[in-house]
Design an enzyme around this catalytic site. Structure first.
Site, mmCIF file in Angstrom:
data_model
loop_
_atom_site.group_PDB
_atom_site.id
_atom_site.type_symbol
_atom_site.label_atom_id
_atom_site.label_comp_id
_atom_site.label_asym_id
_atom_site.label_seq_id
_atom_site.Cartn_x
_atom_site.Cartn_y
_atom_site.Cartn_z
ATOM 1 N N ARG A 103 -56.538 61.927 31.617
ATOM 2 C CA ARG A 103 -55.542 61.103 31.975
ATOM 3 C C ARG A 103 -55.512 60.183 32.651
ATOM 4 N NH1 ARG A 103 -51.647 65.279 34.117
ATOM 5 N NH2 ARG A 103 -53.146 65.788 35.095
ATOM 6 N N LYS B 202 -64.885 60.721 49.075
ATOM 7 C CA LYS B 202 -63.761 61.202 48.902
ATOM 8 C C LYS B 202 -64.008 62.282 49.427
ATOM 9 C CE LYS B 202 -60.899 61.725 45.405
ATOM 10 N NZ LYS B 202 -60.727 62.609 44.869
ATOM 11 N N LEU C 239 -61.385 60.041 27.977
ATOM 12 C CA LEU C 239 -59.862 59.455 28.364
ATOM 13 C C LEU C 239 -58.768 60.581 28.461
ATOM 14 C CD1 LEU C 239 -60.690 57.122 24.503
ATOM 15 C CD2 LEU C 239 -60.391 56.471 27.421
#
Lengths: 343, 343, 343, 343
Positions: free
Chosen positions: A16, A193, A14
């Site tokens: 950003r 990516k 968790l």
């Protein structure tokens, strides 16, 4: 504009990015079970409506099969987390790695999970700190079945068609105009990516170089040292411009061929600080650029611009110092050139 | 949304760019007198509402002083046209060069016109074939007075604030958010436009290299020659992807850090022809890239990415052939390596 | 081994290069008249057998026509000296510029002297501090007549055929095997010398980079920071070598394809100081590299390696700092990446 | 000048390099047992004094323990040969791989042989077709004991101190001045040889680019297309030189800073064919350049020149074509630029 097909997702990590993904999912009607080693991060998301898990086992217990667990973790923590999950999950569950893992690790991780019949998806996620509002561009690798099953999740996270004009010549189906794409089997998502980040290196460098040339357009006004080690500027009259680089970045945002999100961000940074005094110019590189160049070399594809952009980052951090000392030493040997200490 | 301050402008040169500028100006309520050596181009614009001129003298006669004449001409024709106008125009008239002239020529042309008290403005104009609808990004050099006087013209041609989100950290005035900028004295506009095109070279190359790496992600599936002159691919299993590069370009348009107009255009080209079969890959360069690199060198500013992008264009046109033959010759000399004719 | 055809030469400028040229000429039986603004330099050469001149006029007076005056001066002093000589010399006299002038200046200087019927020769001179013993490689531009007349001077200064093995496939005449070459008309000598230095930049960089890669072959032994901004080394076991780079340079001197004078010099520097601690790595560039890249661009010839070597020198002097700050700013904007201050 | 300590060596692989190594060893008094899959190669060496072996087993049988077997084989054949030898050899025997294996393979091969207590040495060998006469530069990796035992072999193969002037500042011992060096543990020899070849790529490219710039110094004399897609040469008067590049290479061989074996070889090639018409300019790369760039990236060391030299070889073989088509497509999209088919 809630999703038609609400789903449940477990989010592990968790930071950003992870927190914002959860927020974007919940806004659209999905349910999230969340876990992080940092308890306060879990509580914060619980306060925003997520179901809190106190351990990986707890998270797995709170998800309904077939489960989907999304990892949004630092690269070094992915493998141990995956090892644990491999023991906790059931056949037909799915793990999505949304971080910046090396695509070769995806291939071996999928192979590791295959005997457990746990599906592995790699999902390159671009969008940075802006993704909560703008949505994230998703580049996905993995088997067709689980990718299709998680479509509502991807659709919510992605920016959606409204975020850009339609491509005039484009016909046919596909999710790419929504901002997410199933690129191929395991690793294909992180491969795309990875290259995306390589392209980013090159584009960033091009913009930075250009603004630097404009920033130095006053070279003819500056006093240069006049000695045997310094080339005089032959035509100082051609370099008498004092140009506001921040305003240049701003004007390039509209109508110009270099218009891009990176120029938008640059204009914003320069609006905040015209000479960027908060920065020293030590530019990190975070792996994808290196891997992109390696892929280019393995494939035998020229990628001089991306390679150069990577090398420049090494230079910015002083990693060329030994080579530069060798150059100075050679100059001293053959020409008796003493090294200048400044200028 | 007509302009509050309609003006009159003479346009010399009615190619695609010149004609579209006239159209955009007239739409917004400005009056245009037009001239081109090609009579049919003049007639076409006359049919759309412009005042036709049959010669430079006629154009000058039909403009009210203080006049403004905009040149939208091939580089080779600018100087002779300017020489003629210098004789025809009156003190306080203005010439705007909207083409891609070298900024050093602007400096000498302004000096040439100064004794006539004719103002010279250089105006770098970006927007390509899309500018009629999107507006053109304008980078302007020249004296304050005439630039201010022509502000309504620039404002109409530029895209306007609505064409992009405001830059969050930006405060204060200035026309940059409208998409036009007075960059400095004579030459400053074309200087910034020159560097703009250099940046464009670098960004284009980064995107092209990245898509090429993705296009070759199937290298492990292709059969490679196995001989002493060809390095085998060590890990073919890592290059087994058949990825649709057009879909990749499309997905990068939304939410990703590389989002840009150039990616938009690339997606469109690939939507039209997935392998771009209409192109051979001989990439022209039109001056600004060369001049940008020269400026970087004169200033002593590193611009490795832009330099490399320029060099790659030379390579694409086969201009490195002699150097490459030298390399083959050396390899033959020291190692007895015969040159391979393919692969 | 005195020359068969002793000549007289005036030398203007008695720095290290000028003084050594005079010594080499006198050793071989030529007579030299010498001048320098520094009187003690003149006296030193007088002590070694040269005829001292106290002014340019005195030097001209002490030379027998047709005179030959060789300039070995800092670039900034060449033009004023030439202007004076133009008034002092007679028709059919010759001026040789042996320094590192830009070849374009040669063209204009030759044009300046032509009405005086004074011959101008440009003579690129390579050999550095070693030339007294080894001889100097001479690249000469100018008219045929005066070049031929000065042949005994060039022959003495050059290294001579004995300094390298004959080129096996070479047949035919020419002075190149002696180590001097009439390259073409005015400027051709300095053009070839300019490119020579560009090649030197590239070769130096290649050697320096290679030794740096070897110096860092222990990367797997070094502790690297482990944080989100630092890519971990994936296979530290492949980088466990502590290799003595000085010994590597030494072994490359014999039998290897990279054997070269530059490797000889590097080995010497590393023998003196294994980590080159006397140098900081700020590498100057002295004009020829810049001009070489400009020539390549003007010609449209790819010269990526030489361009890169030049850019790297700019980088070594911190001239990329603004561009690097732009990169850090962008990274901060899109990813919230804080800049690392070290490592 | 026969060796003081004659030894026996088995040579496996009698291509040009293997055969010449055997000849050089035998000339110096060593005894060689030779094997090749090509029977006639074995017979030829038998005719010159070697002991012929008809199989690997036969070769092992004809060597006295502790044996030394030198592999001079194409990369693809090394591993299977090694697998066989692992079964045939005895503890304390040694295998030397003298080919261009990847140093990472050396590490795993040494580990493979360790349980058999067979020593593995990697020996990078530079010298090409000239080594028989000039000697070979040897870069050796492996354990101290077997490297020391084989010292007489290495000493014979290497060029010896006489092949270059002593390095003035060098003091102390070591074999580097003989032209061979024990660089470190397994893989260190091939690591240094790999980087050596990377340096070679960079040096070759620098020389080739420079000669190409000189070859095109007549650009102002050539007629250039004059159209919107072609930048006119602004100062054709500065590019009027027709320079004999072969003579330039010849003159650079003596006294100049770029003096090197590569320049020697280039001069020879140009003496044979002034425009190198036998070559098309498709330049192969044989692995070491790729591996060098990868090492630089892994180490985080800037190696822009070597990277660029590698990329240029890819370009020379047309491997950038897809990227170039993307560039042309973008230019067509934004500017309506039609691709030029020639020039």
């Amino acid at each position: 504009m809630a999703t038609d097909t609400p789903m449940q997702l477990g989010m592990i990590g968790l930071g950003r990015m992870g927190a914002n993904l959860v927020r974007r999912l919940m806004r659209d009607g999905h349910r999230c079970v969340v876990y992080d080693v940092n308890e306060s991060a879990v509580q914060e998301m619980e306060g925003e409506g997520a179901v809190a898990a106190r351990s990986l086992g707890d998270l797995v217990a709170k998800l309904e099969p077939p489960r989907a667990a999304w990892l949004m973790l630092p690269a070094a923590v992915v493998q141990p987390t995956l090892d644990q999950l491999a023991e906790l999950l059931d056949p037909d569950d799915a793990i999505i790695d949304g971080g910046n893992s090396y695509y070769r690790d995806d291939i071996s991780r999928a192979a590791q999970l295959a005997p457990h019949r746990i599906h592995y998806l790699d999902c390159g996620t671009s969008g940075g700190v802006w993704g909560l509002e703008r949505g994230y561009c998703l580049m996905i690798g993995g088997e067709d079945g689980p990718v299709a099953r998680l479509d509502p999740i991807f659709r919510t996270i992605a920016p959606g068609t409204g975020s850009a004009e339609p491509t005039p010549s484009r016909h046919g189906d596909g999710t790419a105009p929504e901002g997410y794409l199933h690129c191929g089997p395991n690793g294909a998502g992180h491969f795309v990516k990875m290259v995306h980040n390589g392209v980013e290196y090159g584009m960033m460098a091009a913009i930075a170089e250009g603004l630097s040339i404009i920033d130095h357009a006053d070279a003819g006004l500056r006093k240069r040292a006049a000695d045997a080690e310094t080339t005089p500027l032959r035509e100082p009259e051609a370099y008498q411009y004092e140009i506001d680089v921040g305003e240049v970045a701003e004007v390039w945002r509209r109508g110009s061929v270099v218009g891009s999100w990176l120029v938008d961000l640059t204009a914003d940074a320069l609006a905040r600080s015209p000479q960027l005094d908060d920065f020293t110019g030590r530019v990190s590189d975070s792996g994808e650029g290196r891997w992109t160049v390696r892929a280019a070399i393995d494939e035998g594809v020229p990628a001089a611009v991306i390679s150069t952009a990577l090398t420049d980052r090494f230079q910015s951090r002083g990693l060329g110092e030994f080579a530069d000392r060798v150059l100075s030493a050679m100059r001293s040997e053959f020409g008796g050139h003493a090294e200048k200490r400044s200028g």
